[in-house]
Scaffold this active site. Structure first.
Site, mmCIF file in Angstrom:
data_model
loop_
_atom_site.group_PDB
_atom_site.id
_atom_site.type_symbol
_atom_site.label_atom_id
_atom_site.label_comp_id
_atom_site.label_asym_id
_atom_site.label_seq_id
_atom_site.Cartn_x
_atom_site.Cartn_y
_atom_site.Cartn_z
ATOM 1 N N TYR A 138 0.863 -1.125 0.084
ATOM 2 C CA TYR A 138 -0.084 0.145 0.093
ATOM 3 C C TYR A 138 0.842 1.338 0.124
ATOM 4 O O TYR A 138 1.616 1.547 0.440
ATOM 5 C CB TYR A 138 -0.856 0.173 1.296
ATOM 6 C CG TYR A 138 -1.943 -0.870 1.179
ATOM 7 C CD1 TYR A 138 -2.284 -1.796 0.104
ATOM 8 C CD2 TYR A 138 -2.819 -1.207 2.508
ATOM 9 C CE1 TYR A 138 -3.213 -2.623 0.068
ATOM 10 C CE2 TYR A 138 -3.770 -2.178 2.231
ATOM 11 C CZ TYR A 138 -3.980 -3.060 1.122
ATOM 12 O OH TYR A 138 -5.157 -3.794 1.305
ATOM 13 N N SER A 148 -14.067 -4.546 0.508
ATOM 14 C CA SER A 148 -14.712 -3.936 -0.377
ATOM 15 C C SER A 148 -16.123 -4.104 0.251
ATOM 16 O O SER A 148 -17.131 -4.399 -0.634
ATOM 17 C CB SER A 148 -14.641 -4.495 -1.763
ATOM 18 O OG SER A 148 -15.296 -3.576 -2.671
ATOM 19 N N PRO A 149 -16.570 -3.930 1.402
ATOM 20 C CA PRO A 149 -17.831 -4.039 1.675
ATOM 21 C C PRO A 149 -18.932 -3.112 1.361
ATOM 22 O O PRO A 149 -20.168 -3.457 1.112
ATOM 23 C CB PRO A 149 -17.896 -3.605 3.373
ATOM 24 C CG PRO A 149 -16.571 -2.566 3.212
ATOM 25 C CD PRO A 149 -15.637 -3.190 2.188
ATOM 26 N N LEU A 150 -18.629 -2.284 0.389
ATOM 27 C CA LEU A 150 -19.703 -1.182 -0.258
ATOM 28 C C LEU A 150 -19.408 -1.427 -1.884
ATOM 29 O O LEU A 150 -19.878 -0.695 -2.663
ATOM 30 C CB LEU A 150 -19.483 0.125 0.060
ATOM 31 C CG LEU A 150 -19.628 0.605 1.470
ATOM 32 C CD1 LEU A 150 -19.458 2.127 1.781
ATOM 33 C CD2 LEU A 150 -21.105 0.001 1.897
ATOM 34 N N GLY A 197 -16.964 -1.321 -4.047
ATOM 35 C CA GLY A 197 -16.294 -0.086 -4.578
ATOM 36 C C GLY A 197 -17.154 1.148 -4.800
ATOM 37 O O GLY A 197 -17.055 1.764 -5.761
ATOM 38 N N GLY A 198 -17.998 1.431 -3.824
ATOM 39 C CA GLY A 198 -18.912 2.593 -3.849
ATOM 40 C C GLY A 198 -20.398 2.284 -4.338
ATOM 41 O O GLY A 198 -21.261 3.301 -4.172
ATOM 42 N N LEU A 199 -20.475 1.238 -5.041
ATOM 43 C CA LEU A 199 -21.990 0.875 -5.527
ATOM 44 C C LEU A 199 -22.997 1.093 -4.482
ATOM 45 O O LEU A 199 -24.146 1.301 -4.762
ATOM 46 C CB LEU A 199 -22.061 -0.444 -6.574
ATOM 47 C CG LEU A 199 -21.433 -0.383 -7.884
ATOM 48 C CD1 LEU A 199 -21.483 -1.590 -8.628
ATOM 49 C CD2 LEU A 199 -21.838 0.813 -8.667
ATOM 50 N N LEU A 200 -22.582 0.191 -3.389
ATOM 51 C CA LEU A 200 -23.513 0.301 -2.422
ATOM 52 C C LEU A 200 -23.541 1.694 -1.572
ATOM 53 O O LEU A 200 -24.120 1.643 -0.305
ATOM 54 C CB LEU A 200 -23.129 -0.965 -1.476
ATOM 55 C CG LEU A 200 -23.391 -2.294 -2.281
ATOM 56 C CD1 LEU A 200 -22.823 -3.458 -1.524
ATOM 57 C CD2 LEU A 200 -24.846 -2.514 -2.594
ATOM 58 N N GLY A 256 -24.714 4.483 -2.044
ATOM 59 C CA GLY A 256 -25.453 5.622 -2.679
ATOM 60 C C GLY A 256 -25.128 6.107 -3.989
ATOM 61 O O GLY A 256 -25.540 7.123 -4.194
#
Length: 322
Positions: free
Chosen positions: A53, A211-213, A215-218, A220
């Site tokens: 990272y 990636s719980p969301l 990549g941002g799709l979840l 909003g």
């Protein structure tokens, strides 16, 4: 803050894991320190990073940011369950990548220097190495554990059979083996429900979803795309591919009175195999969203509606066999 055991180990970690992937290149060092201070103050004691990272700022930079935070004292290091990873290439030289005994030991020493610490609580294999035998991998880990440089070992992006094989070989060597697995898991990406989650539960391996969301799709994505002047073309294509489900999801979140991002993390917290979702904030506001998710209770009816919107899988072989 609730805490739970990391897999079958005696180590207790917070139900949220602070992912630090953005620190040092997308998030300035000072802001990164502030986010870590806030997380620790809220009881988040589990921090995740990796040796690669840093990206645009250079591989290893994120570990250096954590090291400068630990150096401030105040029991920051003592209170933190520190997880980092090995696998990705740190140079173009052939032995600075993957999971040879040589790279595991040398990469661990380099991570310790960047982090400014004597030990790593959870040392994780960032990806599976199909060309290195588990006996060699465990030989290196046994050395690091004996030296007190590593306490526990985990995996990431491993298939169920690889997790089982790893722990079978470790047991033959009278070694603890894997206590955790980082998997790509969220409402949109549920393939691990087929075999990884059942195997992990059976063998006492805690699941740490990354990636719980999605990549941002979840988070909003529809509302944000409509309000933004410019959204990346790739993200727009992903939104269009999932638009019907996202429309139903965001409508449900409005009905519940919670932000979509918070509901997405809360759903993972309701999954029995999950130890702690990894939230990777760029800003303090994003960290606060993850913290809010801890207080969201989803009843059986809501969980069933989420399954209707984002269908998952039954454990194999029941998913595809009579």
């Amino acid at each position: 803050m609730d805490h739970t055991h990391l897999g079958r180990s005696g180590l207790r970690v917070s139900r949220l894991c602070l992912g630090t992937m953005n620190f040092g290149w997308k998030t300035e060092e000072g802001d990164s320190h502030a986010i870590m201070d806030r997380a620790l103050a809220e009881g988040v004691n589990f921090f995740d990073t990796a040796n690669v990272y840093g990206f645009d700022a250079g591989k290893g930079r994120t570990e250096e940011v954590l090291g400068s935070w630990f150096a401030q004292g105040g029991e920051r290091r003592e209170k933190t369950v520190l997880a980092t990873k090995v696998y990705g290439g740190m140079s173009d030289w052939p032995n600075d990548t993957f999971l040879s005994a040589r790279n595991i030991v040398r990469a661990c020493e380099a991570s310790l220097r960047r982090l400014g610490t004597d030990w790593i609580d959870l040392y994780q294999f960032h990806h599976v190495d199909l060309e290195t035998p588990w006996d060699e991998i465990w030989q290196a880990c046994e050395t690091l554990v004996a030296q007190g440089k590593v306490l526990y070992v985990g995996s990431s992006n491993h298939a169920a059979w690889q997790i089982v094989e790893a722990n079978a070989v470790a047991a033959r060597r009278s070694f603890t083996g894997l206590v955790s697995e980082q998997s790509h898991y969220n409402l949109l990406t549920r393939h691990v429900e087929l075999e990884v989650l059942p195997a992990a539960q059976h063998h006492g391996v805690g699941i740490l979803p990354w990636s719980p969301l999605a990549g941002g799709l979840l988070g909003g994505a529809l509302e944000k795309a409509e309000g933004a002047r410019r959204t990346e073309e790739r993200q727009l294509r992903r939104i269009e591919r999932h638009r019907p489900a996202l429309e139903a999801y965001e409508a449900l979140c409005r009905e519940l009175g919670h932000a979509p991002a918070d509901v997405g993390v809360a759903w993972l917290l309701h999954q029995p195999a999950v130890t702690a979702p990894i939230v990777g904030p760029r800003t303090m506001e994003q960290l606060e969203g993850g913290l809010r998710a801890l207080g969201i209770g989803l009843d059986e009816a809501t969980l069933a509606r989420l399954d209707e919107i984002f269908p998952g899988y039954r454990a194999a072989p029941m998913e595809y066999a009579w």
